[in-house]
Motif scaffolding. Structure first.
Motif, PDB file in Angstrom:
ATOM      1  N   TRP A 150       0.839  -1.199   0.000  1.00 56.64           N
ATOM      2  CA  TRP A 150       0.000   0.000   0.000  1.00 56.64           C
ATOM      3  C   TRP A 150       0.873   1.247   0.000  1.00 56.64           C
ATOM      4  N   THR A 151       0.470   2.262  -0.761  1.00 55.76           N
ATOM      5  CA  THR A 151       1.243   3.500  -0.818  1.00 55.76           C
ATOM      6  C   THR A 151       0.867   4.442   0.326  1.00 55.76           C
ATOM      7  N   PRO A 152       1.780   5.355   0.705  1.00 59.31           N
ATOM      8  CA  PRO A 152       1.447   6.324   1.756  1.00 59.31           C
ATOM      9  C   PRO A 152       0.277   7.223   1.384  1.00 59.31           C
ATOM     10  N   GLU A 153       0.162   7.560   0.096  1.00 60.33           N
ATOM     11  CA  GLU A 153      -0.867   8.494  -0.337  1.00 60.33           C
ATOM     12  C   GLU A 153      -2.216   7.828  -0.588  1.00 60.33           C
ATOM     13  N   GLY A 154      -2.202   6.499  -0.729  1.00 58.23           N
ATOM     14  CA  GLY A 154      -3.422   5.774  -1.033  1.00 58.23           C
ATOM     15  C   GLY A 154      -4.307   5.593   0.181  1.00 58.23           C
ATOM     16  N   PHE A 155      -5.410   4.882  -0.016  1.00 60.82           N
ATOM     17  CA  PHE A 155      -6.432   4.786   1.022  1.00 60.82           C
ATOM     18  C   PHE A 155      -5.900   4.147   2.302  1.00 60.82           C
ATOM     19  N   ILE A 156      -5.252   2.979   2.183  1.00 64.45           N
ATOM     20  CA  ILE A 156      -4.772   2.301   3.387  1.00 64.45           C
ATOM     21  C   ILE A 156      -3.659   3.100   4.045  1.00 64.45           C
ATOM     22  N   GLY A 157      -2.783   3.710   3.245  1.00 66.71           N
ATOM     23  CA  GLY A 157      -1.761   4.579   3.823  1.00 66.71           C
ATOM     24  C   GLY A 157      -2.371   5.707   4.623  1.00 66.71           C
ATOM     25  N   GLN A 158      -3.411   6.315   4.088  1.00 65.59           N
ATOM     26  CA  GLN A 158      -4.083   7.401   4.792  1.00 65.59           C
ATOM     27  C   GLN A 158      -4.856   6.903   6.009  1.00 65.59           C
ATOM     28  N   MET A 159      -5.324   5.665   5.967  1.00 66.29           N
ATOM     29  CA  MET A 159      -5.966   5.104   7.150  1.00 66.29           C
ATOM     30  C   MET A 159      -4.967   4.979   8.296  1.00 66.29           C
ATOM     31  N   THR A 203      -4.141   0.557  -8.840  1.00 65.23           N
ATOM     32  CA  THR A 203      -5.223   0.681  -7.864  1.00 65.23           C
ATOM     33  C   THR A 203      -6.056  -0.597  -7.818  1.00 65.23           C
ATOM     34  N   LEU A 204      -6.539  -0.880  -6.633  1.00 64.17           N
ATOM     35  CA  LEU A 204      -7.501  -1.952  -6.400  1.00 64.17           C
ATOM     36  C   LEU A 204      -8.875  -1.317  -6.265  1.00 64.17           C
ATOM     37  N   THR A 205      -9.832  -1.774  -7.069  1.00 58.69           N
ATOM     38  CA  THR A 205     -11.194  -1.280  -6.966  1.00 58.69           C
ATOM     39  C   THR A 205     -11.927  -2.054  -5.871  1.00 58.69           C
ATOM     40  N   VAL A 206     -12.465  -1.325  -4.892  1.00 62.25           N
ATOM     41  CA  VAL A 206     -13.165  -1.933  -3.759  1.00 62.25           C
ATOM     42  C   VAL A 206     -14.608  -1.446  -3.785  1.00 62.25           C
ATOM     43  N   ASP A 207     -15.548  -2.382  -3.897  1.00 62.11           N
ATOM     44  CA  ASP A 207     -16.963  -2.001  -3.989  1.00 62.11           C
ATOM     45  C   ASP A 207     -17.781  -2.593  -2.840  1.00 62.11           C
ATOM     46  N   LEU A 208     -17.122  -2.816  -1.711  1.00 66.63           N
ATOM     47  CA  LEU A 208     -17.788  -3.460  -0.576  1.00 66.63           C
ATOM     48  C   LEU A 208     -18.549  -2.481   0.310  1.00 66.63           C
ATOM     49  N   PHE A 209     -18.183  -1.196   0.256  1.00 71.46           N
ATOM     50  CA  PHE A 209     -18.720  -0.226   1.204  1.00 71.46           C
ATOM     51  C   PHE A 209     -19.512   0.864   0.486  1.00 71.46           C
ATOM     52  N   GLY A 210     -20.737   1.097   0.966  1.00 75.12           N
ATOM     53  CA  GLY A 210     -21.558   2.141   0.378  1.00 75.12           C
ATOM     54  C   GLY A 210     -21.384   3.489   1.056  1.00 75.12           C
ATOM     55  N   THR A 211     -20.901   3.477   2.307  1.00 71.78           N
ATOM     56  CA  THR A 211     -20.710   4.724   3.058  1.00 71.78           C
ATOM     57  C   THR A 211     -19.407   4.644   3.833  1.00 71.78           C
ATOM     58  N   GLY A 212     -18.934   5.801   4.272  1.00 66.14           N
ATOM     59  CA  GLY A 212     -17.746   5.835   5.113  1.00 66.14           C
ATOM     60  C   GLY A 212     -17.946   5.081   6.410  1.00 66.14           C
ATOM     61  N   MET A 261     -14.360   2.458  -4.168  1.00 67.13           N
ATOM     62  CA  MET A 261     -13.134   3.154  -3.800  1.00 67.13           C
ATOM     63  C   MET A 261     -12.004   2.642  -4.685  1.00 67.13           C
ATOM     64  N   GLN A 262     -11.000   3.480  -4.852  1.00 62.67           N
ATOM     65  CA  GLN A 262      -9.777   3.067  -5.527  1.00 62.67           C
ATOM     66  C   GLN A 262      -8.644   3.118  -4.501  1.00 62.67           C
ATOM     67  N   TRP A 263      -8.086   1.949  -4.187  1.00 59.31           N
ATOM     68  CA  TRP A 263      -7.013   1.858  -3.195  1.00 59.31           C
ATOM     69  C   TRP A 263      -5.680   1.699  -3.928  1.00 59.31           C
ATOM     70  N   GLU A 264      -4.807   2.661  -3.791  1.00 64.15           N
ATOM     71  CA  GLU A 264      -3.540   2.646  -4.524  1.00 64.15           C
ATOM     72  C   GLU A 264      -2.521   1.726  -3.854  1.00 64.15           C
ATOM     73  N   TYR A 265      -1.777   0.993  -4.699  1.00 65.36           N
ATOM     74  CA  TYR A 265      -0.679   0.167  -4.211  1.00 65.36           C
ATOM     75  C   TYR A 265       0.501   0.271  -5.165  1.00 65.36           C
TER      76      TYR A 265
END
Length: 273
Positions: A150-159, A203-212, A261-265
């Motif tokens: 996972w990249t620092p700027e991507g979703f998991i990095g930001q998490m 990027t990994l496309t994640v379609d599991l979540f409809g809301t934050g 979501m698009q999660w960058e790696y």
């Protein structure tokens, strides 16, 4: 071969506890499972290759590598995850060797494997240079080294940036996992021991979540690092509420009004010199 100290063993025990918490197998199967196949294809793994999957978890990359005909050894710190992987491989009729091992002190001889891979796994070992050195050491000259991080700027990095504000400072020398998703960092870790180093952001496309909030609640219930973050502040209701809000807002920011979501790696491939 690196020898673990008492402090290393204590750190490893903490890491095992984090990843045994919650339900990482559900995260792996429901969210990140496509990445294993991406890594195996990028590594050009095929029949007869001797492959080591480091920090393999439940076998997200080990299982497709075995399906491609490789002879696979999957190693991980956390035996609970290996047991899930063993059962899944058996369901698919695949033979994989499973071994509990620390990525920073791999119990394998030099130059043993044709390919050494890791799919969002080794990046969570606390001392990056040690685990990089171990991956290079056990790969044969001319063999393949490949990772997805996972990249620092991507979703998991930001998490992880979001959760860091609510957690105690890590022990001295421990490095942030998403650094493994930075091109300069990876290049420095591998140094002149590799050739044909290729670094691609995807990027990994994640379609599991409809809301934050759906994202937050899923990770709060299942993902060991998130659960650990909440446990560190569980006696402070205001901080728990603040982390709830911060994670939900992160989810909303990456959903941007859509249902995906698009999660960058960072996809890393190289050849050992």
């Amino acid at each position: 071969m690196t020898t673990a100290t008492a402090a290393d063993r204590e750190m490893a025990a903490r890491q095992r506890a984090i990843w045994a918490t919650g339900d990482y197998p559900t995260v792996a199967s429901d969210v990140v499972s496509p990445l294993g196949r991406v890594l195996v294809e990028a590594s050009a793994i095929g029949p007869g290759d001797r492959v080591l999957d480091v920090a393999a978890g439940t076998g997200n990359a080990a299982i497709p590598a075995a399906a491609a005909g490789a002879r696979v050894l999957a190693s991980d710190l956390t035996p609970e995850l290996l047991e899930v992987g063993r059962a899944t491989a058996a369901e698919h009729g695949l033979e994989i060797e499973w071994a509990q091992a620390d990525a920073e002190a791999l119990p394998f001889v030099d130059n043993e494997f044709d390919a050494v891979i890791s799919c969002v796994g080794v990046m969570f070992a606390p001392h990056h240079q040690r685990s990089a050195d171990e991956m290079v050491r056990v790969c044969r000259p001319g063999g393949t080294l490949a990772m997805i991080n996972w990249t620092p700027e991507g979703f998991i990095g930001q998490m992880f940036v979001t959760m860091k504000r609510f957690m105690p400072a890590p022990p001295a020398g421990v490095q942030a996992p998403p650094l493994w998703g930075n091109e300069d960092h990876v290049t420095a870790l591998l140094g002149d021991r590799v050739a044909d180093l290729a670094l691609q952001r995807r990027t990994l496309t994640v379609d599991l979540f409809g809301t934050g909030e759906e994202f937050r609640d899923f990770f709060k219930a299942n993902y060991g690092p998130t659960i650990t973050s909440y446990r560190s502040i569980e006696t402070d209701a205001d901080r728990v509420a603040a982390l709830d809000d911060a994670l939900a807002e992160l989810g909303r920011r990456f959903l941007t009004g859509s249902s995906t979501m698009q999660w960058e790696y960072l996809l890393v491939t190289a050849r050992k010199k």
